[in-house]
Scaffold this motif. Sequence first.
Motif, PDB file in Angstrom:
ATOM      1  N   ALA A   3       0.834  -1.201   0.000  1.00 38.69           N
ATOM      2  CA  ALA A   3       0.000   0.000   0.000  1.00 38.69           C
ATOM      3  C   ALA A   3       0.874   1.258   0.000  1.00 38.69           C
ATOM      4  CB  ALA A   3      -0.933  -0.004   1.200  1.00 38.69           C
ATOM      5  N   ILE A   4       1.967   1.245   0.733  1.00 37.01           N
ATOM      6  CA  ILE A   4       2.840   2.428   0.788  1.00 37.01           C
ATOM      7  C   ILE A   4       3.506   2.661  -0.564  1.00 37.01           C
ATOM      8  CG2 ILE A   4       4.915   1.286   1.660  1.00 37.01           C
ATOM      9  CD1 ILE A   4       3.724   4.712   2.794  1.00 37.01           C
ATOM     10  N   GLU A   5       3.888   1.587  -1.243  1.00 33.97           N
ATOM     11  CA  GLU A   5       4.487   1.745  -2.575  1.00 33.97           C
ATOM     12  C   GLU A   5       3.461   2.291  -3.569  1.00 33.97           C
ATOM     13  OE1 GLU A   5       5.865  -2.266  -2.965  1.00 33.97           O
ATOM     14  OE2 GLU A   5       7.950  -1.684  -2.569  1.00 33.97           O
ATOM     15  N   ASP A   6       2.221   1.824  -3.446  1.00 36.60           N
ATOM     16  CA  ASP A   6       1.154   2.341  -4.304  1.00 36.60           C
ATOM     17  C   ASP A   6       0.965   3.843  -4.072  1.00 36.60           C
ATOM     18  OD1 ASP A   6       0.733  -0.190  -5.339  1.00 36.60           O
ATOM     19  OD2 ASP A   6      -1.026  -0.601  -4.083  1.00 36.60           O
ATOM     20  N   LEU A   7       0.970   4.241  -2.807  1.00 36.32           N
ATOM     21  CA  LEU A   7       0.828   5.667  -2.484  1.00 36.32           C
ATOM     22  C   LEU A   7       2.002   6.479  -3.012  1.00 36.32           C
ATOM     23  CD1 LEU A   7      -0.565   5.541   1.163  1.00 36.32           C
ATOM     24  CD2 LEU A   7      -1.757   6.358  -0.880  1.00 36.32           C
ATOM     25  N   GLU A   8       3.208   5.941  -2.858  1.00 38.78           N
ATOM     26  CA  GLU A   8       4.393   6.639  -3.362  1.00 38.78           C
ATOM     27  C   GLU A   8       4.329   6.795  -4.877  1.00 38.78           C
ATOM     28  OE1 GLU A   8       7.462   4.127  -1.749  1.00 38.78           O
ATOM     29  OE2 GLU A   8       7.699   5.383   0.037  1.00 38.78           O
ATOM     30  N   THR A   9       3.898   5.765  -5.574  1.00 40.22           N
ATOM     31  CA  THR A   9       3.780   5.817  -7.028  1.00 40.22           C
ATOM     32  C   THR A   9       2.735   6.848  -7.443  1.00 40.22           C
ATOM     33  OG1 THR A   9       4.464   3.513  -7.252  1.00 40.22           O
ATOM     34  CG2 THR A   9       3.234   4.457  -9.091  1.00 40.22           C
ATOM     35  N   ALA A  10       1.595   6.844  -6.751  1.00 43.80           N
ATOM     36  CA  ALA A  10       0.543   7.821  -7.050  1.00 43.80           C
ATOM     37  C   ALA A  10       1.029   9.236  -6.776  1.00 43.80           C
ATOM     38  CB  ALA A  10      -0.705   7.516  -6.232  1.00 43.80           C
ATOM     39  N   TYR A  11       1.738   9.422  -5.670  1.00 41.89           N
ATOM     40  CA  TYR A  11       2.267  10.739  -5.316  1.00 41.89           C
ATOM     41  C   TYR A  11       3.247  11.237  -6.376  1.00 41.89           C
ATOM     42  CZ  TYR A  11       4.783  14.397  -2.838  1.00 41.89           C
ATOM     43  OH  TYR A  11       5.376  15.591  -2.500  1.00 41.89           O
ATOM     44  N   GLU A  12       4.126  10.352  -6.826  1.00 41.20           N
ATOM     45  CA  GLU A  12       5.100  10.734  -7.860  1.00 41.20           C
ATOM     46  C   GLU A  12       4.400  11.118  -9.161  1.00 41.20           C
ATOM     47  OE1 GLU A  12       7.767   7.395  -8.035  1.00 41.20           O
ATOM     48  OE2 GLU A  12       8.615   7.839  -6.069  1.00 41.20           O
ATOM     49  N   ALA A  13       3.345  10.405  -9.514  1.00 37.75           N
ATOM     50  CA  ALA A  13       2.592  10.730 -10.728  1.00 37.75           C
ATOM     51  C   ALA A  13       1.922  12.094 -10.596  1.00 37.75           C
ATOM     52  CB  ALA A  13       1.547   9.651 -11.014  1.00 37.75           C
ATOM     53  N   ILE A  14       1.370  12.371  -9.434  1.00 39.97           N
ATOM     54  CA  ILE A  14       0.731  13.670  -9.205  1.00 39.97           C
ATOM     55  C   ILE A  14       1.776  14.779  -9.237  1.00 39.97           C
ATOM     56  CG2 ILE A  14      -0.450  15.082  -7.471  1.00 39.97           C
ATOM     57  CD1 ILE A  14      -1.943  12.450  -6.673  1.00 39.97           C
ATOM     58  N   GLN A  15       2.905  14.560  -8.598  1.00 42.40           N
ATOM     59  CA  GLN A  15       3.969  15.566  -8.597  1.00 42.40           C
ATOM     60  C   GLN A  15       4.451  15.866 -10.014  1.00 42.40           C
ATOM     61  OE1 GLN A  15       3.399  16.981  -5.596  1.00 42.40           O
ATOM     62  NE2 GLN A  15       5.554  17.438  -5.697  1.00 42.40           N
ATOM     63  N   LYS A  16       4.575  14.836 -10.860  1.00 43.20           N
ATOM     64  CA  LYS A  16       5.000  15.042 -12.238  1.00 43.20           C
ATOM     65  C   LYS A  16       3.959  15.840 -13.005  1.00 43.20           C
ATOM     66  CE  LYS A  16       6.639  12.861 -16.477  1.00 43.20           C
ATOM     67  NZ  LYS A  16       6.467  14.130 -17.144  1.00 43.20           N
ATOM     68  N   ALA A  17       2.686  15.518 -12.807  1.00 44.27           N
ATOM     69  CA  ALA A  17       1.615  16.238 -13.489  1.00 44.27           C
ATOM     70  C   ALA A  17       1.612  17.711 -13.087  1.00 44.27           C
ATOM     71  CB  ALA A  17       0.264  15.593 -13.191  1.00 44.27           C
ATOM     72  N   VAL A  18       1.788  17.974 -11.805  1.00 42.66           N
ATOM     73  CA  VAL A  18       1.832  19.361 -11.320  1.00 42.66           C
ATOM     74  C   VAL A  18       3.047  20.077 -11.901  1.00 42.66           C
ATOM     75  CG1 VAL A  18       2.177  20.797  -9.263  1.00 42.66           C
ATOM     76  CG2 VAL A  18       0.502  18.919  -9.227  1.00 42.66           C
ATOM     77  N   SER A  19       4.186  19.423 -11.885  1.00 45.80           N
ATOM     78  CA  SER A  19       5.413  20.009 -12.419  1.00 45.80           C
ATOM     79  C   SER A  19       5.259  20.325 -13.911  1.00 45.80           C
ATOM     80  CB  SER A  19       6.579  19.050 -12.193  1.00 45.80           C
ATOM     81  OG  SER A  19       7.754  19.560 -12.756  1.00 45.80           O
ATOM     82  N   ASP A  20       4.661  19.387 -14.656  1.00 45.01           N
ATOM     83  CA  ASP A  20       4.438  19.618 -16.086  1.00 45.01           C
ATOM     84  C   ASP A  20       3.486  20.793 -16.321  1.00 45.01           C
ATOM     85  OD1 ASP A  20       6.078  17.445 -16.598  1.00 45.01           O
ATOM     86  OD2 ASP A  20       4.443  16.088 -17.178  1.00 45.01           O
ATOM     87  N   ALA A  21       2.445  20.893 -15.508  1.00 46.06           N
ATOM     88  CA  ALA A  21       1.488  21.988 -15.642  1.00 46.06           C
ATOM     89  C   ALA A  21       2.156  23.330 -15.348  1.00 46.06           C
ATOM     90  CB  ALA A  21       0.296  21.773 -14.711  1.00 46.06           C
ATOM     91  N   VAL A  22       2.955  23.374 -14.305  1.00 43.90           N
ATOM     92  CA  VAL A  22       3.667  24.609 -13.956  1.00 43.90           C
ATOM     93  C   VAL A  22       4.606  25.016 -15.093  1.00 43.90           C
ATOM     94  CG1 VAL A  22       5.400  25.606 -12.399  1.00 43.90           C
ATOM     95  CG2 VAL A  22       3.449  24.342 -11.466  1.00 43.90           C
ATOM     96  N   ALA A  23       5.336  24.060 -15.629  1.00 41.10           N
ATOM     97  CA  ALA A  23       6.264  24.351 -16.727  1.00 41.10           C
ATOM     98  C   ALA A  23       5.511  24.885 -17.945  1.00 41.10           C
ATOM     99  CB  ALA A  23       7.059  23.105 -17.104  1.00 41.10           C
ATOM    100  N   LYS A  24       4.359  24.292 -18.250  1.00 43.03           N
ATOM    101  CA  LYS A  24       3.572  24.750 -19.401  1.00 43.03           C
ATOM    102  C   LYS A  24       3.074  26.174 -19.183  1.00 43.03           C
ATOM    103  CE  LYS A  24      -0.159  23.525 -22.498  1.00 43.03           C
ATOM    104  NZ  LYS A  24      -1.086  22.487 -22.944  1.00 43.03           N
ATOM    105  N   ILE A  25       2.574  26.464 -17.994  1.00 44.05           N
ATOM    106  CA  ILE A  25       2.074  27.807 -17.706  1.00 44.05           C
ATOM    107  C   ILE A  25       3.219  28.816 -17.725  1.00 44.05           C
ATOM    108  CG2 ILE A  25       1.031  29.258 -15.917  1.00 44.05           C
ATOM    109  CD1 ILE A  25      -0.688  26.741 -15.204  1.00 44.05           C
ATOM    110  N   GLN A  26       4.367  28.450 -17.200  1.00 44.14           N
ATOM    111  CA  GLN A  26       5.518  29.355 -17.227  1.00 44.14           C
ATOM    112  C   GLN A  26       5.942  29.637 -18.665  1.00 44.14           C
ATOM    113  OE1 GLN A  26       8.141  27.142 -14.632  1.00 44.14           O
ATOM    114  NE2 GLN A  26       7.729  28.520 -12.922  1.00 44.14           N
ATOM    115  N   SER A  27       5.923  28.627 -19.509  1.00 44.53           N
ATOM    116  CA  SER A  27       6.277  28.795 -20.916  1.00 44.53           C
ATOM    117  C   SER A  27       5.282  29.714 -21.614  1.00 44.53           C
ATOM    118  CB  SER A  27       6.305  27.428 -21.603  1.00 44.53           C
ATOM    119  OG  SER A  27       6.489  27.576 -22.994  1.00 44.53           O
TER     120      SER A  27
END
Length: 73
Positions: A3-27
Motif C-alpha cells: 500500500a505504501i508503494e502504491d501511495l508513493e507511485t501515485a504521489y510521484e505521478a501527481i507531482q510530475k503532473a503538477v510540475s508539467d502543468a507549472v512548466a507549461k504555464i511558465q512557458s
Amino acid sequence: MSAIEDLETAYEAIQKAVSDAVAKIQSQSAALASAVAANDPTKIESIAQELTATAATLEAAVNPPAAEAPAAS
C-alpha cells in the motif's frame, strides 16, 4: 506492491503532473510577455486562448464532473 508503494507511485505521478502543468504555464507566460513586448496582438490573442485551454484542462483534472446518478426505476 504494498500500500505504501502504491501511495508513493501515485504521489510521484501527481507531482510530475503538477510540475508539467507549472512548466507549461511558465512557458505560456514567457511567450505572452514576449508578445506584449513586441506589441503583437495576434500572438497575444493566440496565447490567451492557449492559457484559457490550459486553465480548462487543469480545472477538469482537479474538479472532474460528477458522475450522473442512475435513473430511478
